[in-house]
Scaffold this motif. Structure first.
Motif, PDB file in Angstrom:
ATOM      1  N   ALA A   1       0.822  -1.210   0.000  1.00  0.00           N
ATOM      2  CA  ALA A   1       0.000   0.000   0.000  1.00  0.00           C
ATOM      3  C   ALA A   1       0.857   1.261   0.000  1.00  0.00           C
ATOM      4  N   ASP A   2       2.138   1.124   0.378  1.00  0.00           N
ATOM      5  CA  ASP A   2       3.044   2.274   0.391  1.00  0.00           C
ATOM      6  C   ASP A   2       3.593   2.599  -0.991  1.00  0.00           C
ATOM      7  N   ALA A   3       3.436   1.688  -1.944  1.00  0.00           N
ATOM      8  CA  ALA A   3       4.028   1.878  -3.275  1.00  0.00           C
ATOM      9  C   ALA A   3       3.491   3.147  -3.915  1.00  0.00           C
ATOM     10  N   ILE A   4       4.400   3.904  -4.530  1.00  0.00           N
ATOM     11  CA  ILE A   4       4.027   5.162  -5.175  1.00  0.00           C
ATOM     12  C   ILE A   4       3.946   4.948  -6.682  1.00  0.00           C
ATOM     13  N   PRO A   5       2.836   5.284  -7.312  1.00  0.00           N
ATOM     14  CA  PRO A   5       2.741   5.158  -8.773  1.00  0.00           C
ATOM     15  C   PRO A   5       3.824   5.980  -9.460  1.00  0.00           C
ATOM     16  N   GLU A   6       4.403   5.439 -10.527  1.00  0.00           N
ATOM     17  CA  GLU A   6       5.486   6.115 -11.228  1.00  0.00           C
ATOM     18  C   GLU A   6       5.019   7.433 -11.850  1.00  0.00           C
ATOM     19  N   HIS A   7       3.800   7.440 -12.402  1.00  0.00           N
ATOM     20  CA  HIS A   7       3.303   8.625 -13.108  1.00  0.00           C
ATOM     21  C   HIS A   7       1.943   9.055 -12.572  1.00  0.00           C
ATOM     22  N   ASN A   8       1.633  10.325 -12.746  1.00  0.00           N
ATOM     23  CA  ASN A   8       0.300  10.845 -12.455  1.00  0.00           C
ATOM     24  C   ASN A   8       0.091  12.086 -13.319  1.00  0.00           C
ATOM     25  N   GLU A   9      -1.124  12.604 -13.338  1.00  0.00           N
ATOM     26  CA  GLU A   9      -1.460  13.692 -14.253  1.00  0.00           C
ATOM     27  C   GLU A   9      -0.805  15.024 -13.899  1.00  0.00           C
ATOM     28  N   PHE A  10      -0.262  15.158 -12.683  1.00  0.00           N
ATOM     29  CA  PHE A  10       0.401  16.409 -12.307  1.00  0.00           C
ATOM     30  C   PHE A  10       1.809  16.489 -12.889  1.00  0.00           C
ATOM     31  N   LEU A  11       2.474  15.364 -13.051  1.00  0.00           N
ATOM     32  CA  LEU A  11       3.863  15.331 -13.505  1.00  0.00           C
ATOM     33  C   LEU A  11       3.963  15.544 -15.010  1.00  0.00           C
ATOM     34  N   PHE A  12       5.034  16.204 -15.429  1.00  0.00           N
ATOM     35  CA  PHE A  12       5.355  16.256 -16.852  1.00  0.00           C
ATOM     36  C   PHE A  12       5.958  14.916 -17.271  1.00  0.00           C
ATOM     37  N   PRO A  13       5.817  14.531 -18.549  1.00  0.00           N
ATOM     38  CA  PRO A  13       6.440  13.284 -19.021  1.00  0.00           C
ATOM     39  C   PRO A  13       7.948  13.300 -18.768  1.00  0.00           C
ATOM     40  N   GLU A  14       8.494  12.122 -18.493  1.00  0.00           N
ATOM     41  CA  GLU A  14       9.901  12.027 -18.091  1.00  0.00           C
ATOM     42  C   GLU A  14      10.798  11.614 -19.263  1.00  0.00           C
ATOM     43  N   TYR A  15      11.922  12.332 -19.399  1.00  0.00           N
ATOM     44  CA  TYR A  15      12.931  12.041 -20.422  1.00  0.00           C
ATOM     45  C   TYR A  15      14.317  12.246 -19.820  1.00  0.00           C
ATOM     46  N   GLU A  16      15.259  11.538 -20.363  1.00  0.00           N
ATOM     47  CA  GLU A  16      16.659  11.818 -20.067  1.00  0.00           C
ATOM     48  C   GLU A  16      17.117  12.957 -20.977  1.00  0.00           C
ATOM     49  N   ILE A  17      18.011  13.829 -20.482  1.00  0.00           N
ATOM     50  CA  ILE A  17      18.603  14.868 -21.322  1.00  0.00           C
ATOM     51  C   ILE A  17      20.014  14.426 -21.697  1.00  0.00           C
ATOM     52  N   LEU A  18      20.252  14.259 -22.981  1.00  0.00           N
ATOM     53  CA  LEU A  18      21.579  13.913 -23.492  1.00  0.00           C
ATOM     54  C   LEU A  18      22.282  15.186 -23.930  1.00  0.00           C
ATOM     55  N   ILE A  19      23.532  15.350 -23.512  1.00  0.00           N
ATOM     56  CA  ILE A  19      24.291  16.569 -23.776  1.00  0.00           C
ATOM     57  C   ILE A  19      25.336  16.309 -24.855  1.00  0.00           C
ATOM     58  N   GLU A  20      25.378  17.204 -25.840  1.00  0.00           N
ATOM     59  CA  GLU A  20      26.368  17.132 -26.919  1.00  0.00           C
ATOM     60  C   GLU A  20      26.885  18.534 -27.221  1.00  0.00           C
ATOM     61  N   PRO A  21      28.163  18.652 -27.618  1.00  0.00           N
ATOM     62  CA  PRO A  21      28.680  19.986 -27.995  1.00  0.00           C
ATOM     63  C   PRO A  21      28.064  20.452 -29.299  1.00  0.00           C
ATOM     64  N   GLU A  22      27.824  21.756 -29.401  1.00  0.00           N
ATOM     65  CA  GLU A  22      27.312  22.314 -30.646  1.00  0.00           C
ATOM     66  C   GLU A  22      28.434  22.379 -31.670  1.00  0.00           C
ATOM     67  N   GLU A  23      28.154  21.915 -32.873  1.00  0.00           N
ATOM     68  CA  GLU A  23      29.160  21.958 -33.938  1.00  0.00           C
ATOM     69  C   GLU A  23      29.402  23.410 -34.345  1.00  0.00           C
ATOM     70  N   PRO A  24      30.680  23.802 -34.505  1.00  0.00           N
ATOM     71  CA  PRO A  24      30.947  25.190 -34.925  1.00  0.00           C
ATOM     72  C   PRO A  24      30.424  25.445 -36.329  1.00  0.00           C
ATOM     73  N   GLU A  25      30.050  26.684 -36.577  1.00  0.00           N
ATOM     74  CA  GLU A  25      29.510  27.065 -37.876  1.00  0.00           C
ATOM     75  C   GLU A  25      30.623  27.066 -38.917  1.00  0.00           C
ATOM     76  N   SER A  26      30.377  26.467 -40.079  1.00  0.00           N
ATOM     77  CA  SER A  26      31.361  26.437 -41.152  1.00  0.00           C
ATOM     78  C   SER A  26      31.359  27.774 -41.885  1.00  0.00           C
ATOM     79  N   PRO A  27      32.480  28.124 -42.570  1.00  0.00           N
ATOM     80  CA  PRO A  27      32.524  29.386 -43.329  1.00  0.00           C
ATOM     81  C   PRO A  27      31.406  29.491 -44.366  1.00  0.00           C
TER      82      PRO A  27
END
Length: 374
Positions: free
Chosen positions: A188-214
């Protein structure tokens, strides 16, 4: 974070390994779900996480893991952003409003985490459930995962940040599970992973921005020149044509000023679109100490608009949240929707504070100019 502009992209966190990577011990950058708190002391309380307009609880929007090289006291460092769920609170641009931003940092040697980096593979077994409490003993709200100083008056086990989430959880099923506590049913203590108050969950992957070519730079200059020519041609055509009735009362100087303003706005917006076009799915642009990519020349903060930190140091730009994030949040509606052009986060230039506090930082909401949208 590395020098130069770094981009963040939303990625589905699938399977047990995905859920595990988004827990606090892995120092994640992520969108939605519940916050993966860094330090376990000094968490912002319910009053600090209410919308500045409607005073309702804000939902966790995202967090960004942003340690500072060469700063032993900020070996671990995370920025947390919270946002109101009410579209009506997004009508006005400017400071804070429906957003709250907090920063926390820890040295490598601390009371919560190992000095060694987290393992790359998840432990065997099912994905971990959302925590009910921190290891420090602090209770977390069953709905939003923030501090839960309030408890169910019947079972005294379910924790909440306030009456709004207690009522929501009661409707969602706690009224049924509450009585099971007395029978000793631990499930009964288990917490549901999702509910309508929460925003959808995603991982954020970080990458360097490629420099602009001439070549890209030349194309950009040519595009700006064409935009300028088009605007000039339109002005000449407008001067030669018969003025619309609505503008008959405006003098020539006013009309010229309006045309020049529209031209400058178009130039800024085209620059924004050009920069984003190379990586159209970016949701974060990170470059601490540099400047943001504005969507408009209007409603930009001046230095006096950005408050100094509580330590007395100035705040400087650290990262911005792009409008592409809205595509992942499931917030579109037939009426008003949550919306922004860009959200710009400024943090203490000295990154002050210790492990025992979450310090509030500053966020600025800029909207698109009239007629300019992606």
């Amino acid at each position: 974070m590395a020098p130069g502009v770094e981009l963040g992209f939303a990625a589905a966190a699938e399977g047990p390994g995905g859920a595990w990577r988004l827990r606090s011990a892995c120092f994640p950058s992520k969108v939605g779900g519940r916050p993966a708190w860094l330090g376990e002391a000094g968490l912002p309380g319910p009053a600090a996480l209410r919308c500045g307009r409607c005073q309702q609880p804000c939902a966790f929007l995202l967090q960004l893991y942003a340690p500072l090289p060469g700063r032993p006291d900020a070996f671990h460092r995370t920025l947390f952003v919270f946002a109101c769920r009410s579209p009506a609170c997004y009508r006005l641009a400017g400071p804070s409003g429906p957003f709250r931003v907090f920063r926390n940092q820890l040295p490598r040697r601390n009371d919560t985490y190992s000095e060694e980096p987290p393992p790359e593979e998840p432990p065997p077994g099912p994905a971990p459930a959302p925590p009910r409490r921190l290891s420090s003993g602090a209770a977390l709200c069953r709905v939003c995962g923030c501090l839960g100083p309030r408890s169910c008056g019947r079972c005294h086990r379910a924790a909440y940040c306030g009456p709004e989430h207690q009522a929501l959880d009661w409707r969602r099923g706690h009224r049924r599970s509450c009585g099971q506590h007395a029978a000793g049913d631990g499930s009964a203590d288990a917490i549901p992973e999702h509910n309508e108050f929460l925003f959808p969950e995603y991982e954020i992957l970080i990458e360097p921005e490629e420099p602009e070519s001439p070549a890209d730079s030349n194309d950009d200059e040519q595009g700006a020149e064409n935009t300028s020519k088009d605007a000039k041609e339109q002005e000449e055509l407008g001067a030669a044509g018969v003025a619309d009735e609505a503008f008959q009362s405006l003098d020539e100087e006013t009309l010229e000023a309006m045309a020049k303003h529209e031209t400058e706005e178009e130039k800024i917006f085209q620059m924004f679109k050009k920069q984003v076009a190379a990586e159209p799915e970016q949701i974060i642009r990170y470059c601490r100490g540099e400047g943001p990519l504005w969507v408009s020349g209007e409603n930009r903060p001046e230095e006096k608009d950005i408050p100094t930190c509580v330590c007395g140091a100035k705040r400087k730009f650290e990262f911005q949240i792009m409008p592409q994030l809205l595509n992942h949040l499931q917030v579109d509606s037939l009426g008003e929707s949550i919306d922004w052009g860009t959200l710009v986060v400024y943090t203490c230039a000295d990154s002050c504070g210790g492990a025992n506090e979450y310090l509030e930082e500053f966020i600025w909401k800029q909207d698109y100019s009239m007629g300019c949208t992606l």
